[in-house]
Design a protein around this motif. Structure first.
Motif, PDB file in Angstrom:
ATOM      1  N   ALA A 101       0.826  -1.200   0.000  1.00 28.70           N
ATOM      2  CA  ALA A 101       0.000   0.000   0.000  1.00 28.70           C
ATOM      3  C   ALA A 101       0.865   1.257   0.000  1.00 28.70           C
ATOM      4  O   ALA A 101       0.527   2.240  -0.668  1.00 28.70           O
ATOM      5  CB  ALA A 101      -0.915   0.008   1.213  1.00 28.70           C
ATOM      6  N   GLY A 104       1.892   1.929  -3.425  1.00 25.54           N
ATOM      7  CA  GLY A 104       0.747   2.493  -4.139  1.00 25.54           C
ATOM      8  C   GLY A 104       0.545   3.955  -3.786  1.00 25.54           C
ATOM      9  O   GLY A 104       0.333   4.789  -4.664  1.00 25.54           O
ATOM     10  N   LEU A 105       0.650   4.259  -2.503  1.00 23.81           N
ATOM     11  CA  LEU A 105       0.386   5.631  -2.040  1.00 23.81           C
ATOM     12  C   LEU A 105       1.429   6.620  -2.542  1.00 23.81           C
ATOM     13  O   LEU A 105       1.151   7.800  -2.664  1.00 23.81           O
ATOM     14  CB  LEU A 105       0.366   5.676  -0.509  1.00 23.81           C
ATOM     15  CG  LEU A 105      -0.931   5.231   0.153  1.00 23.81           C
ATOM     16  CD1 LEU A 105      -0.730   5.068   1.645  1.00 23.81           C
ATOM     17  CD2 LEU A 105      -2.029   6.238  -0.119  1.00 23.81           C
ATOM     18  N   VAL A 110      -2.710   9.449  -7.115  1.00 22.86           N
ATOM     19  CA  VAL A 110      -3.542   8.550  -6.320  1.00 22.86           C
ATOM     20  C   VAL A 110      -4.841   9.281  -5.975  1.00 22.86           C
ATOM     21  O   VAL A 110      -4.803  10.301  -5.292  1.00 22.86           O
ATOM     22  CB  VAL A 110      -2.839   8.125  -5.016  1.00 22.86           C
ATOM     23  CG1 VAL A 110      -3.675   7.099  -4.271  1.00 22.86           C
ATOM     24  CG2 VAL A 110      -1.467   7.586  -5.304  1.00 22.86           C
ATOM     25  N   PRO A 111      -5.980   8.761  -6.474  1.00 25.51           N
ATOM     26  CA  PRO A 111      -7.231   9.418  -6.113  1.00 25.51           C
ATOM     27  C   PRO A 111      -7.527   9.249  -4.622  1.00 25.51           C
ATOM     28  O   PRO A 111      -7.208   8.204  -4.039  1.00 25.51           O
ATOM     29  CB  PRO A 111      -8.274   8.697  -6.970  1.00 25.51           C
ATOM     30  CG  PRO A 111      -7.637   7.445  -7.440  1.00 25.51           C
ATOM     31  CD  PRO A 111      -6.171   7.622  -7.373  1.00 25.51           C
ATOM     32  N   ARG A 113      -6.104  10.379  -2.037  1.00 27.76           N
ATOM     33  CA  ARG A 113      -4.925  10.029  -1.252  1.00 27.76           C
ATOM     34  C   ARG A 113      -5.080  10.432   0.219  1.00 27.76           C
ATOM     35  O   ARG A 113      -4.806   9.641   1.120  1.00 27.76           O
ATOM     36  CB  ARG A 113      -3.702  10.712  -1.837  1.00 27.76           C
ATOM     37  CG  ARG A 113      -2.425  10.273  -1.202  1.00 27.76           C
ATOM     38  CD  ARG A 113      -1.233  10.806  -1.962  1.00 27.76           C
ATOM     39  NE  ARG A 113      -0.045  10.204  -1.428  1.00 27.76           N
ATOM     40  CZ  ARG A 113       0.545  10.615  -0.300  1.00 27.76           C
ATOM     41  NH1 ARG A 113       0.030  11.605   0.368  1.00 27.76           N
ATOM     42  NH2 ARG A 113       1.629  10.016   0.146  1.00 27.76           N
ATOM     43  N   GLY A 114      -5.542  11.654   0.443  1.00 26.81           N
ATOM     44  CA  GLY A 114      -5.662  12.150   1.820  1.00 26.81           C
ATOM     45  C   GLY A 114      -6.595  11.289   2.656  1.00 26.81           C
ATOM     46  O   GLY A 114      -6.267  10.896   3.776  1.00 26.81           O
ATOM     47  N   ILE A 116      -7.581   8.185   2.112  1.00 23.86           N
ATOM     48  CA  ILE A 116      -7.053   6.823   2.317  1.00 23.86           C
ATOM     49  C   ILE A 116      -5.987   6.836   3.407  1.00 23.86           C
ATOM     50  O   ILE A 116      -5.976   6.010   4.315  1.00 23.86           O
ATOM     51  CB  ILE A 116      -6.476   6.278   0.998  1.00 23.86           C
ATOM     52  CG1 ILE A 116      -7.610   6.035   0.001  1.00 23.86           C
ATOM     53  CG2 ILE A 116      -5.702   4.996   1.237  1.00 23.86           C
ATOM     54  CD1 ILE A 116      -7.145   5.624  -1.369  1.00 23.86           C
ATOM     55  N   MET A 117      -5.101   7.824   3.310  1.00 28.05           N
ATOM     56  CA  MET A 117      -4.027   7.933   4.302  1.00 28.05           C
ATOM     57  C   MET A 117      -4.628   8.082   5.710  1.00 28.05           C
ATOM     58  O   MET A 117      -4.166   7.438   6.650  1.00 28.05           O
ATOM     59  CB  MET A 117      -3.189   9.172   3.952  1.00 28.05           C
ATOM     60  CG  MET A 117      -1.848   9.224   4.616  1.00 28.05           C
ATOM     61  SD  MET A 117      -0.703   8.045   3.900  1.00 28.05           S
ATOM     62  CE  MET A 117       0.767   8.460   4.818  1.00 28.05           C
ATOM     63  N   ALA A 118      -5.660   8.921   5.823  1.00 27.95           N
ATOM     64  CA  ALA A 118      -6.266   9.142   7.146  1.00 27.95           C
ATOM     65  C   ALA A 118      -6.824   7.838   7.708  1.00 27.95           C
ATOM     66  O   ALA A 118      -6.648   7.537   8.888  1.00 27.95           O
ATOM     67  CB  ALA A 118      -7.355  10.198   7.053  1.00 27.95           C
ATOM     68  N   VAL A 119      -7.475   7.042   6.840  1.00 27.38           N
ATOM     69  CA  VAL A 119      -8.028   5.769   7.312  1.00 27.38           C
ATOM     70  C   VAL A 119      -6.908   4.829   7.744  1.00 27.38           C
ATOM     71  O   VAL A 119      -6.985   4.179   8.792  1.00 27.38           O
ATOM     72  CB  VAL A 119      -8.888   5.110   6.212  1.00 27.38           C
ATOM     73  CG1 VAL A 119      -9.278   3.701   6.599  1.00 27.38           C
ATOM     74  CG2 VAL A 119     -10.120   5.952   5.952  1.00 27.38           C
ATOM     75  N   LEU A 120      -5.835   4.782   6.937  1.00 33.22           N
ATOM     76  CA  LEU A 120      -4.767   3.822   7.237  1.00 33.22           C
ATOM     77  C   LEU A 120      -3.985   4.202   8.491  1.00 33.22           C
ATOM     78  O   LEU A 120      -3.453   3.337   9.177  1.00 33.22           O
ATOM     79  CB  LEU A 120      -3.806   3.709   6.047  1.00 33.22           C
ATOM     80  CG  LEU A 120      -4.431   3.178   4.760  1.00 33.22           C
ATOM     81  CD1 LEU A 120      -3.368   3.005   3.693  1.00 33.22           C
ATOM     82  CD2 LEU A 120      -5.129   1.846   5.007  1.00 33.22           C
ATOM     83  N   ILE A 121      -3.905   5.500   8.774  1.00 31.78           N
ATOM     84  CA  ILE A 121      -3.149   5.935   9.953  1.00 31.78           C
ATOM     85  C   ILE A 121      -4.016   5.853  11.222  1.00 31.78           C
ATOM     86  O   ILE A 121      -3.510   5.822  12.330  1.00 31.78           O
ATOM     87  CB  ILE A 121      -2.647   7.389   9.773  1.00 31.78           C
ATOM     88  CG1 ILE A 121      -1.777   7.508   8.526  1.00 31.78           C
ATOM     89  CG2 ILE A 121      -1.857   7.883  10.964  1.00 31.78           C
ATOM     90  CD1 ILE A 121      -0.429   6.884   8.654  1.00 31.78           C
ATOM     91  N   SER A 122      -5.340   5.816  11.022  1.00 35.62           N
ATOM     92  CA  SER A 122      -6.235   5.951  12.182  1.00 35.62           C
ATOM     93  C   SER A 122      -5.990   4.945  13.325  1.00 35.62           C
ATOM     94  O   SER A 122      -6.154   5.329  14.481  1.00 35.62           O
ATOM     95  CB  SER A 122      -7.692   5.916  11.730  1.00 35.62           C
ATOM     96  OG  SER A 122      -7.967   4.716  11.088  1.00 35.62           O
ATOM     97  N   ILE A 164       3.263   1.943   7.236  1.00 31.60           N
ATOM     98  CA  ILE A 164       2.938   2.943   6.210  1.00 31.60           C
ATOM     99  C   ILE A 164       3.848   4.164   6.365  1.00 31.60           C
ATOM    100  O   ILE A 164       4.444   4.638   5.394  1.00 31.60           O
ATOM    101  CB  ILE A 164       1.461   3.375   6.358  1.00 31.60           C
ATOM    102  CG1 ILE A 164       0.518   2.220   6.055  1.00 31.60           C
ATOM    103  CG2 ILE A 164       1.158   4.566   5.469  1.00 31.60           C
ATOM    104  CD1 ILE A 164       0.316   1.971   4.611  1.00 31.60           C
TER     105      ILE A 164
END
Lengths: 284, 422
Positions: A101, A104-105, A110-111, A113-114, A116-122, A164
């Motif tokens: 990921a 990919g990021l 990357v559509p 991106r912000g 997706i990043m927020a979800v992955l860092i949560s 990540i």
């Protein structure tokens, strides 16, 4: 805070040394609690302070009895076994998914991106007790509560933000012309990844993995709720020990864990320097 | 490009398609490939992490147990006016008997009792008692009187009003409970003085978190300043002293403080030995707020020092020298030139420490006693001891909202991409 110039006034000198003294005291505050448990763990008596014999450095005031207990007590051994069974699998899961990921990021387009990043860092931001509560509710619905798989999945989710963050940080300095050069020389994308990209981002991947490992290895809140007696890990055993009656064996375990963290810290530092060196070599 | 189109039509790529289309296609492919790489992890996180959080949100308002256990009663109560001051008619009692017979067979009435007991004390025992006797009731007799004979609460309109108020599949009851309020006969009202604890606990959590954040800032700033101004080699060596606690297990650090702060612990022993306090007057530093503050400041300190350090490293030392050569004293140079530039680091560190502190569970649980515990300890208590999951979820949601607002703030000020580790 460069070196003191020769023309400094008395007040400046006083402040210079006073400031250093304050800093020394703060460093002492940071490190003293970790250091003090090391000698205390060799205390054969069930007290958590120095006996007169220990202060006089008498050899027979120190003993390995707590360590013996750790290595022979079935509870502690089970806990160690469970920790060793859970942490590496969770780490593997978060590193493999996380690295993919992160690659990919770090592509240029990357559509969302912000978002997706927020979800992955949560998982790193949400307080552990809330993650633990939610996982307890949801995993008991789908039958994962109290299972090995449930704990591994939960720990993998907690470790992912670290992977990540470290891997994307390594990829920021990654020179894209290297992959283009590889492709130009006839390498397919998979070969390019393994021969060119992977070796360069490896330090980031490994240190992300170490973060994920230590997250799982130290984690107690989530395992307390998602796990059952069969998944009792080392931190869990320590937690119950500290809450109910504090047994001196905990200090022996704590000392072992301090040694492990020293090893991990050294590895991460070496990797970070290697990564910086490698990046310094690639033309920017 | 617009010019080229005017002269000879669209520019073509090598394969004869218009270049614009070809580029768009390439971009689409690139986006798709990026998404394909991210998808597995995104799905994983959504299932293992986001779904549990959503489940918690759902549980904080879910109330299906009442309409599911008492479907006929709930329907029959529609016509009853809870402001009338009279218990409902015979039709409702007949429905209640039907529902309870089914509930007792399914052993669901005690669960319903504990659910409604959160709203009105005494309902749990009422339903248990009624559940035992409902089978022996005579179907044709005066049901209202028979129910009242089992327990006088059935003749009390307040009992019925409670059932009616919580007969929806969704309720705000848990959230109201979490802010020390309840849904009374006249709408939302505050709980009696002696039942209010959550607002107090939230306040304590916030105050202690602020104290811990300020303590971390006061202790962390000088160290970060020193590390940022020393030569790289020395500061890297000293950095180990910051990173080692950061890497050490949370439980190791908590147990170290437990050992140090005890009445018979190392610090008290030293103080007694030095004659600062008497043997009988050993300081109580653990199982209270002092314990929580000391231990958590130590545990969270690296999270303050690291962002401060990374910001301070970027401040050129020549600025301070320039200020001094223009006649500023050491203090003015620091306060007017250096400090303002370090504010982003203070923001980053303070928000980070505060977010972490506000949701802490382990350390307050172990060293906090009763006066040093946080809202998270109460959440854990409701999940594992009192089994009031709805309330635990509602408390969790409130805490989560606070943290997310702070997270959003952090993202606006610093950006999550700029989070650095180690």
């Amino acid at each position: 805070m460069a070196a003191l110039p020769p023309y400094a006034s008395t007040g400046q000198k006083l402040w210079y040394w006073g400031f250093r003294l304050i800093c020394v005291l703060i460093f002492f505050f940071l490190i003293f609690p970790l250091l003090v448990i090391v000698p205390l763990s060799f205390n054969p008596l069930p007290y958590f302070t120095f006996t007169p014999g220990m202060l006089a450095l008498e050899a027979d005031a120190y003993s390995m009895v707590n360590y013996n207990d750790f290595f022979t007590n079935i509870d502690w051994q089970n806990a160690l076994y469970n920790s060793v069974r859970i942490a590496p699998v969770a780490t593997l899961l978060s590193v493999s998914l996380g690295t993919l990921a992160a690659i990919g990021l770090s592509q240029s387009h990357v559509p969302f991106r912000g978002a997706i990043m927020a979800v992955l860092i949560s998982p790193m931001i949400v307080p552990l007790i809330i993650s633990a509560a939610g996982m307890y509710f949801f995993y008991s619905r789908i039958g994962l509560q109290g299972t090995y798989v449930g704990v591994v999945l939960a720990h993998a989710a907690l470790g992912i933000p670290f992977v990540i963050i470290t891997v994307t940080a390594t990829l920021v300095g990654f020179d894209r012309s290297l992959t283009r050069a590889a492709a130009n020389l006839g390498a397919n994308p998979v070969r390019t990844f393994f021969k060119v990209q992977a070796p360069l981002i490896l330090p980031g991947v490994i240190s992300g993995g170490l973060f994920a490992f230590i997250t799982s290895f130290d984690e107690v809140v989530v395992v307390l709720f998602v796990g059952s007696a069969g998944q009792k890990t080392l931190p869990w055993q320590m937690f119950t020990g500290l809450r109910e009656q504090i047994s001196p064996t905990i200090l022996a375990v704590a000392t072992i864990l301090v040694v492990i963290s020293i090893c991990l810290l050294t590895t991460v530092e070496l990797l970070r320097r290697r990564s910086e060196r490698l990046r310094g070599m690639s033309p920017q | 490009m617009a010019n080229g189109e005017n002269v000879s039509g669209p520019i073509l790529a090598a394969d004869g398609r218009p270049l614009r289309q070809s580029l768009a296609r390439a971009l689409r492919l690139q986006k798709l490939r990026a998404l394909m790489l991210i998808a597995p992890l995104l799905i994983f996180i959504l299932v293992t992490f986001a779904a549990p959080i959503a489940d918690m949100l759902f549980r904080s308002v879910e109330n299906a147990i009442v309409p599911e256990t008492l479907p006929l009663t709930v329907a029959a109560l529609e016509d009853w006016d809870d402001a009338s001051g009279q218990p409902p008619g015979e039709k409702v009692f007949a429905a209640l008997r039907q529902d309870l017979l089914a509930a007792v067979a399914a052993k669901a009435h005690t669960k319903l009792g504990s659910r409604l007991n959160y709203e009105q004390t005494g309902v749990a025992s009422l339903l248990r008692k009624t559940g035992r006797r409902v089978k022996r009731m005579e179907e044709d007799g005066d049901l209202a009187a028979q129910f009242a004979k089992i327990h006088k609460s059935w003749a009390d309109p307040e009992t019925w009003a409670t059932i009616k108020r919580f007969s929806n599949a969704y309720t705000s009851g848990y959230f109201l409970n979490a802010v020390d309020a309840k849904l009374g006969a006249t709408g939302i009202e505050a709980r009696p003085e002696n039942e209010r604890i959550y607002i107090f606990l939230f306040e304590r959590t916030l105050i202690l978190s602020v104290v811990i954040t300020v303590a971390c800032l006061l202790i962390g700033y000088p160290v970060a300043f020193l590390l940022a101004t020393l030569p790289m080699r020395t500061s890297n060596m000293l950095m180990i002293l910051v990173l080692l606690p950061f890497w050490t297990s949370l439980l190791v650090r908590t147990s170290a403080w437990k050992v140090l702060l005890q009445q018979q612990g190392v610090i008290n022993d030293t103080l007694v030995f030095l004659g600062i306090v008497g043997d009988g007057a050993r300081l109580a530093m653990i199982n209270n707020q002092t314990g929580t503050i000391i231990a958590m400041t130590h545990i969270l300190l690296p999270f303050m020092i690291l962002p401060l350090y990374s910001v301070m490293r970027t401040i050129p030392p020549s600025y301070m020298r320039a200020a001094k050569s223009l006649g500023a004293t050491d203090w003015t140079a620091f306060w007017r030139v250096y400090f303002p530039q370090s504010v982003p680091g203070i923001g980053a560190g303070a928000i980070l420490v505060f977010i972490l502190a506000i949701g802490y569970y382990i350390t307050p649980e172990l060293v906090g006693g009763t006066s040093g515990t946080f809202i998270s300890n109460r959440i854990a208590y409701h999940i594992s001891s009192s089994l009031n999951w709805g309330l635990a979820a509602a408390l969790g949601v409130i805490l989560l909202v606070v943290v997310l607002v702070l997270y959003w703030l952090y993202d606006r000020i610093i950006g999550i991409d700029n989070v650095k580790l180690g």
